[in-house]
Design an enzyme around this catalytic site. Structure first.
Site, PDB file in Angstrom:
ATOM      1  N   CYS A  42      10.511  13.076   4.687  1.00 13.71           N
ATOM      2  CA  CYS A  42      11.610  13.216   3.263  1.00 13.71           C
ATOM      3  C   CYS A  42      10.661  13.275   2.280  1.00 13.71           C
ATOM      4  O   CYS A  42      10.536  15.242   2.267  1.00 13.71           O
ATOM      5  CB  CYS A  42      11.359  11.611   2.998  1.00 13.71           C
ATOM      6  SG  CYS A  42      12.765  11.317   1.905  1.00 13.71           S
ATOM      7  N   GLU A  83      11.015   6.387  10.921  1.00 10.83           N
ATOM      8  CA  GLU A  83      10.112   5.394  11.338  1.00 10.83           C
ATOM      9  C   GLU A  83       9.862   3.765  10.947  1.00 10.83           C
ATOM     10  O   GLU A  83       9.085   2.519  11.004  1.00 10.83           O
ATOM     11  CB  GLU A  83       8.262   5.855  10.606  1.00 10.83           C
ATOM     12  CG  GLU A  83       8.040   5.459   9.329  1.00 10.83           C
ATOM     13  CD  GLU A  83       8.626   6.708   8.532  1.00 10.83           C
ATOM     14  OE1 GLU A  83       9.763   7.275   8.611  1.00 10.83           O
ATOM     15  OE2 GLU A  83       8.936   6.865   7.231  1.00 10.83           O
ATOM     16  N   GLY A 138       7.520   9.215   0.693  1.00  9.38           N
ATOM     17  CA  GLY A 138       6.758   8.979  -0.662  1.00  9.38           C
ATOM     18  C   GLY A 138       7.653   9.644  -1.662  1.00  9.38           C
ATOM     19  O   GLY A 138       8.664   9.735  -2.764  1.00  9.38           O
ATOM     20  N   GLU A 139       6.579  10.435  -2.969  1.00 13.17           N
ATOM     21  CA  GLU A 139       7.454  10.757  -3.830  1.00 13.17           C
ATOM     22  C   GLU A 139       6.144  12.314  -3.844  1.00 13.17           C
ATOM     23  O   GLU A 139       5.451  12.070  -3.984  1.00 13.17           O
ATOM     24  CB  GLU A 139       6.930   9.753  -5.762  1.00 13.17           C
ATOM     25  CG  GLU A 139       7.153  10.635  -5.966  1.00 13.17           C
ATOM     26  CD  GLU A 139       8.285  11.048  -6.216  1.00 13.17           C
ATOM     27  OE1 GLU A 139       9.975  11.121  -5.846  1.00 13.17           O
ATOM     28  OE2 GLU A 139       8.268  12.706  -6.986  1.00 13.17           O
ATOM     29  N   SER A 140       7.606  13.314  -3.629  1.00 10.47           N
ATOM     30  CA  SER A 140       6.225  14.649  -3.366  1.00 10.47           C
ATOM     31  C   SER A 140       5.525  14.923  -4.942  1.00 10.47           C
ATOM     32  O   SER A 140       4.388  15.444  -4.615  1.00 10.47           O
ATOM     33  CB  SER A 140       7.490  15.535  -3.135  1.00 10.47           C
ATOM     34  OG  SER A 140       8.526  15.415  -4.000  1.00 10.47           O
ATOM     35  N   HIS A 182      14.111   8.885   7.375  1.00 12.84           N
ATOM     36  CA  HIS A 182      12.759   8.093   8.582  1.00 12.84           C
ATOM     37  C   HIS A 182      12.918   7.129   9.247  1.00 12.84           C
ATOM     38  O   HIS A 182      13.694   6.289   9.321  1.00 12.84           O
ATOM     39  CB  HIS A 182      12.899   7.575   6.922  1.00 12.84           C
ATOM     40  CG  HIS A 182      11.640   7.575   5.807  1.00 12.84           C
ATOM     41  ND1 HIS A 182      10.838   7.469   5.570  1.00 12.84           N
ATOM     42  CD2 HIS A 182      12.582   8.238   4.765  1.00 12.84           C
ATOM     43  CE1 HIS A 182      10.733   7.806   4.223  1.00 12.84           C
ATOM     44  NE2 HIS A 182      12.399   8.739   3.778  1.00 12.84           N
ATOM     45  N   ILE A 185      16.319   7.966   1.933  1.00 14.05           N
ATOM     46  CA  ILE A 185      16.381   7.105   1.526  1.00 14.05           C
ATOM     47  C   ILE A 185      15.613   8.070   0.089  1.00 14.05           C
ATOM     48  O   ILE A 185      14.445   8.732   0.562  1.00 14.05           O
ATOM     49  CB  ILE A 185      15.239   5.874   1.210  1.00 14.05           C
ATOM     50  CG1 ILE A 185      14.636   5.001   2.517  1.00 14.05           C
ATOM     51  CG2 ILE A 185      14.227   5.869  -0.174  1.00 14.05           C
ATOM     52  CD1 ILE A 185      13.972   4.245   3.051  1.00 14.05           C
TER      53      ILE A 185
HETATM   54  N1  GLN Z   1      13.177  11.322  -3.540  1.00 11.13           N
HETATM   55  C1  GLN Z   1      11.444  12.141  -2.530  1.00 11.13           C
HETATM   56  C2  GLN Z   1      11.342  13.310  -3.488  1.00 11.13           C
HETATM   57  O1  GLN Z   1      11.796  13.557  -4.050  1.00 11.13           O
HETATM   58  C3  GLN Z   1      11.368  11.423  -1.935  1.00 11.13           C
HETATM   59  C4  GLN Z   1      12.116  10.315  -1.138  1.00 11.13           C
HETATM   60  C5  GLN Z   1      11.253   9.734  -0.289  1.00 11.13           C
HETATM   61  O2  GLN Z   1      10.221  10.428   0.997  1.00 11.13           O
HETATM   62  N2  GLN Z   1      11.747   8.715   1.031  1.00 11.13           N
HETATM   63  O3  GLN Z   1       9.682  13.251  -2.988  1.00 11.13           O
END
Ligand code: GLN
Length: 204
Positions: free
Chosen positions: A87, A183, A55-57, A181, A145
């Site tokens: 990720c 999954e 996701g977005e950390s 990923h 991603i």
């Molecule tokens: N770039 C995202 C981050 O910094 C990570 C991307 C992802 O989880 N697919 O959280």
């Protein structure tokens, strides 16, 4: 343990694919959105393993703190609960982030440094095959991603996969963390590895 129960942190990011993959492997998968989803009345975890999804950390970090999950997560993982971070989940576990968003924190339970969005635009999104050196040697189909790279690995951290000269999968005792990923490609190797740790009740 007849059927492992696995919690997927479900505040933000790619949750559904992990739930489906874990169920397909015979686990019971539940969403974790609050401390009461994670801990019983006795304070012990109600799950045998955890997944921190992509996701977005920085958003995930902020929501974890808002919803009172940051300290409980850190404590159960530090106490040995098996966990898989993918990720953004890897970034959440790391002890150090090279290029954090303003105010971004991480759980600091995995002795690595990570660089966010480390792969160039060419592999901003890519699907590749990686050699996996886990409990079974395998080739893993991996989707990247906007993936992070591991740029420093602590002494107790084992490298499980590399991509383009970067470390993209590690294990430190009960903690598995990957940049990519599986999954999304349907490759179950890494999730099977997590369930193996859950069955062993890995603590070291
Ligand atoms: N770039 C995202 C981050 O910094 C990570 C991307 C992802 O989880 N697919 O959280």
């Amino acid at each position: 343990m007849t059927q492992p129960v696995v919690g997927v942190l479900a505040l933000q990011g790619g949750v559904a694919e992990h739930l489906a993959m874990l169920e397909s492997l015979g686990a019971r998968a539940i969403r974790v959105r609050s401390a009461s989803d994670l801990l019983g009345n006795d304070g012990a975890p109600v799950v045998h393993a955890l997944v921190l999804p992509g996701g977005e950390s920085s958003t995930m970090d902020r929501l974890c703190r808002t919803f009172g999950l940051f300290d409980p997560l850190r404590e159960v993982i530090a106490a040995g609960l098996p966990v898989l971070g993918t990720c953004a989940g890897l970034i959440m576990l790391a002890s150090q982030i090279e290029d954090p968003a303003p105010g971004q924190q991480s759980l600091g339970v995995l002795d690595v440094t990570v660089a966010r969005n480390a792969f160039g635009s060419q592999v901003d999104s890519a699907e590749v095959s990686l050699e996996w050196a886990g409990s079974q040697v395998a080739v893993v189909r991996a989707a990247f991603i906007r993936a992070p790279a591991v740029t420093r690995v602590g002494d107790d951290v084992e490298v499980l996969a590399r991509y383009q000269d970067s470390v993209v999968a590690v294990r430190q005792g009960n903690i598995l963390a990957i940049s990519f990923h599986p999954e999304l490609t349907g490759d179950v190797t890494v999730h099977e590895e997590l369930l193996g740790l859950a069955r062993m009740g890995a603590t070291a």
